[in-house]
Write a protein that holds these residues in place. Sequence first.
Motif, mmCIF file in Angstrom:
data_model
loop_
_atom_site.group_PDB
_atom_site.id
_atom_site.type_symbol
_atom_site.label_atom_id
_atom_site.label_comp_id
_atom_site.label_asym_id
_atom_site.label_seq_id
_atom_site.Cartn_x
_atom_site.Cartn_y
_atom_site.Cartn_z
ATOM 1 N N ARG A 211 0.865 -1.145 -0.033
ATOM 2 C CA ARG A 211 -0.086 -0.053 0.158
ATOM 3 C C ARG A 211 0.892 1.222 0.052
ATOM 4 O O ARG A 211 0.755 2.316 -0.764
ATOM 5 N N TRP A 212 1.800 1.363 0.850
ATOM 6 C CA TRP A 212 2.967 2.376 0.933
ATOM 7 C C TRP A 212 3.578 2.512 -0.373
ATOM 8 O O TRP A 212 3.591 3.796 -0.833
ATOM 9 N N LEU A 213 4.093 1.427 -0.911
ATOM 10 C CA LEU A 213 4.809 1.583 -2.287
ATOM 11 C C LEU A 213 3.928 2.026 -3.430
ATOM 12 O O LEU A 213 4.382 2.638 -4.296
ATOM 13 N N ALA A 214 2.644 1.584 -3.329
ATOM 14 C CA ALA A 214 1.500 2.089 -4.395
ATOM 15 C C ALA A 214 1.514 3.517 -4.409
ATOM 16 O O ALA A 214 1.129 4.476 -5.549
ATOM 17 N N ALA A 215 1.578 4.291 -3.163
ATOM 18 C CA ALA A 215 1.655 5.698 -3.164
ATOM 19 C C ALA A 215 2.895 6.499 -3.447
ATOM 20 O O ALA A 215 3.020 7.495 -4.026
ATOM 21 N N VAL A 216 4.062 5.832 -3.050
ATOM 22 C CA VAL A 216 5.389 6.351 -3.244
ATOM 23 C C VAL A 216 5.856 5.928 -4.729
ATOM 24 O O VAL A 216 6.428 7.089 -5.344
ATOM 25 N N ARG A 217 5.286 5.101 -5.495
ATOM 26 C CA ARG A 217 5.632 4.651 -6.759
ATOM 27 C C ARG A 217 7.179 4.856 -7.266
ATOM 28 O O ARG A 217 7.642 5.741 -8.012
ATOM 29 N N PRO A 218 8.108 4.092 -6.605
ATOM 30 C CA PRO A 218 9.544 4.535 -6.802
ATOM 31 C C PRO A 218 9.984 3.809 -8.107
ATOM 32 O O PRO A 218 9.552 2.845 -8.529
ATOM 33 N N LYS A 219 10.782 4.477 -8.788
ATOM 34 C CA LYS A 219 11.589 4.055 -10.044
ATOM 35 C C LYS A 219 12.827 3.294 -9.679
ATOM 36 O O LYS A 219 13.333 2.244 -10.207
ATOM 37 N N ASN A 220 13.520 3.871 -8.389
ATOM 38 C CA ASN A 220 14.854 3.241 -8.364
ATOM 39 C C ASN A 220 14.729 3.122 -6.585
ATOM 40 O O ASN A 220 14.465 4.041 -5.924
ATOM 41 N N VAL A 221 15.001 1.861 -5.891
ATOM 42 C CA VAL A 221 15.044 1.622 -4.589
ATOM 43 C C VAL A 221 16.592 1.313 -4.108
ATOM 44 O O VAL A 221 17.056 0.574 -4.591
ATOM 45 N N VAL A 222 16.867 2.110 -3.084
ATOM 46 C CA VAL A 222 18.361 2.122 -2.528
ATOM 47 C C VAL A 222 18.161 1.516 -1.191
ATOM 48 O O VAL A 222 17.592 2.204 -0.399
ATOM 49 N N ILE A 223 18.838 0.400 -0.837
ATOM 50 C CA ILE A 223 18.853 -0.354 0.490
ATOM 51 C C ILE A 223 20.215 0.006 1.146
ATOM 52 O O ILE A 223 21.141 -0.540 0.603
ATOM 53 N N GLY A 224 20.201 0.584 2.216
ATOM 54 C CA GLY A 224 21.399 0.709 2.965
ATOM 55 C C GLY A 224 21.419 -0.324 4.082
ATOM 56 O O GLY A 224 20.770 -0.690 5.033
ATOM 57 N N VAL A 225 22.280 -1.210 3.810
ATOM 58 C CA VAL A 225 22.449 -2.743 4.609
ATOM 59 C C VAL A 225 24.136 -3.035 4.672
ATOM 60 O O VAL A 225 24.593 -2.722 3.507
ATOM 61 N N ALA A 244 6.961 -3.700 -7.661
ATOM 62 C CA ALA A 244 6.750 -2.023 -7.938
ATOM 63 C C ALA A 244 7.544 -1.633 -9.331
ATOM 64 O O ALA A 244 7.141 -0.649 -9.603
ATOM 65 N N GLY A 245 8.093 -2.561 -9.847
ATOM 66 C CA GLY A 245 9.055 -2.538 -10.945
ATOM 67 C C GLY A 245 10.125 -1.409 -10.783
ATOM 68 O O GLY A 245 10.789 -0.803 -11.631
ATOM 69 N N ALA A 246 10.725 -1.465 -9.659
ATOM 70 C CA ALA A 246 11.907 -0.653 -9.383
ATOM 71 C C ALA A 246 13.387 -1.423 -9.555
ATOM 72 O O ALA A 246 13.339 -2.374 -9.276
ATOM 73 N N ARG A 285 12.098 3.125 -17.400
ATOM 74 C CA ARG A 285 12.609 2.678 -16.082
ATOM 75 C C ARG A 285 13.635 1.399 -16.254
ATOM 76 O O ARG A 285 13.365 0.444 -17.081
ATOM 77 N N PRO A 286 14.760 1.652 -15.526
ATOM 78 C CA PRO A 286 15.879 0.592 -15.707
ATOM 79 C C PRO A 286 15.274 -0.706 -15.435
ATOM 80 O O PRO A 286 14.718 -0.793 -14.389
ATOM 81 N N ALA A 287 16.080 -1.502 -15.793
ATOM 82 C CA ALA A 287 15.974 -3.054 -15.304
ATOM 83 C C ALA A 287 16.403 -3.166 -13.877
ATOM 84 O O ALA A 287 17.535 -2.620 -13.486
ATOM 85 N N PRO A 288 15.689 -4.062 -12.859
ATOM 86 C CA PRO A 288 16.253 -4.163 -11.599
ATOM 87 C C PRO A 288 17.863 -4.892 -11.574
ATOM 88 O O PRO A 288 17.992 -5.721 -12.494
ATOM 89 N N VAL A 289 18.590 -4.344 -10.825
ATOM 90 C CA VAL A 289 19.894 -5.024 -10.600
ATOM 91 C C VAL A 289 19.709 -6.145 -10.055
ATOM 92 O O VAL A 289 19.155 -6.597 -9.091
#
Length: 335
Positions: A211-225, A244-246, A285-289
């Motif tokens: 539900r949250w990502l449907a509102a944010v609609r991210p093209k790219n996601v960065v995970i700090g880990v 989400a296609g990110a 939108r770029p393909a996911p890594v």
Amino acid sequence: MRRLLAVLTLSAGLAGAQAAPPGVLTIRFLDVGQGDAVLITSPEGKSVLYDGGRSEARVRELLTQYQVRSLDLVAASHGDADHITGLVPAVQQFRPKFFLNNGLAPSTQIWKKLVAAASVAGTQGLLAKAQVINLGSVKLTVIPPPPGMKDQNTSSIGLLVQYGSFRALMTGDSETPETGAWLKTLPASLLGPTDVYKSIHHGAKNGDSARWLAAVRPKNVVIGVGPNTYGHPTAEALSLYKKAGAAIYRTDLNGTVTVTVQKGGQFAITTEHGTGVRSAATAPRPAPVPVPAAPATVSYANCAAVRAAGKAPLLRGQPGYAPKLDRDGDGVACE
């Protein structure tokens, strides 16, 4: 957020400010291991450090590496150690004018050390509220925790970064109670779409939701880990980002992830290890890594057997690398 926003302008032209390419915003999702730290530098050389990871030494190293010569603002999304520890040397060295925080002081030694450092530096505490911070020509919209949130994670401060048509969003370790409240109170136009989005809570199971990502609609996601015992990022979170296609970037696999944004909003994403995907606001939108899975037959117990069999150690970013095999977090597995 529907009411008039307070506006804070960070004065331009500080002596010794970090140089930046003309007209370019730079956002670096720093490789600080298991934690978050985001360095934002405007075209005018104004800089903000949003969170600081868990290691003072690592943050010192990175601020030197990226030639940071001043910080105008430091911000703690919330008070957990993996977000504030590196803010201590940043405050001590650069004496920023403001320290943005959620006002919920934890009873920890590292928080006391940070507050003491801010006091010595003359850094003014800035309680998060609905306001816009002008970082030169870059607009930072502060998203304060909703009323009634009582713990650190659900009291995380959100930050929306805008330059031209470009938008980046980061919301600390916020969890479903906080994002659910934001969805009820914030205008949809504030949340999405986003060109670059920092994953919630390092890709934890109780962070991002469909539900949250449907509102944010991210093209790219960065995970700090980094290497951790929590299972971050979880399969559930990675699946959500994929649905989400990110495109997915991870600091444990890609190193520091750098976003450079032109005045019109066009942007490029590069990584420390050269595996980044170039993108633009108007491009497809770029393909996911690809995210390599950990080899099922490798564990701490049989690392010696792996070497004895003549197999080379795996480096961070190589297929088959698994953070749990990297005992000291130096990017080499089975060593």
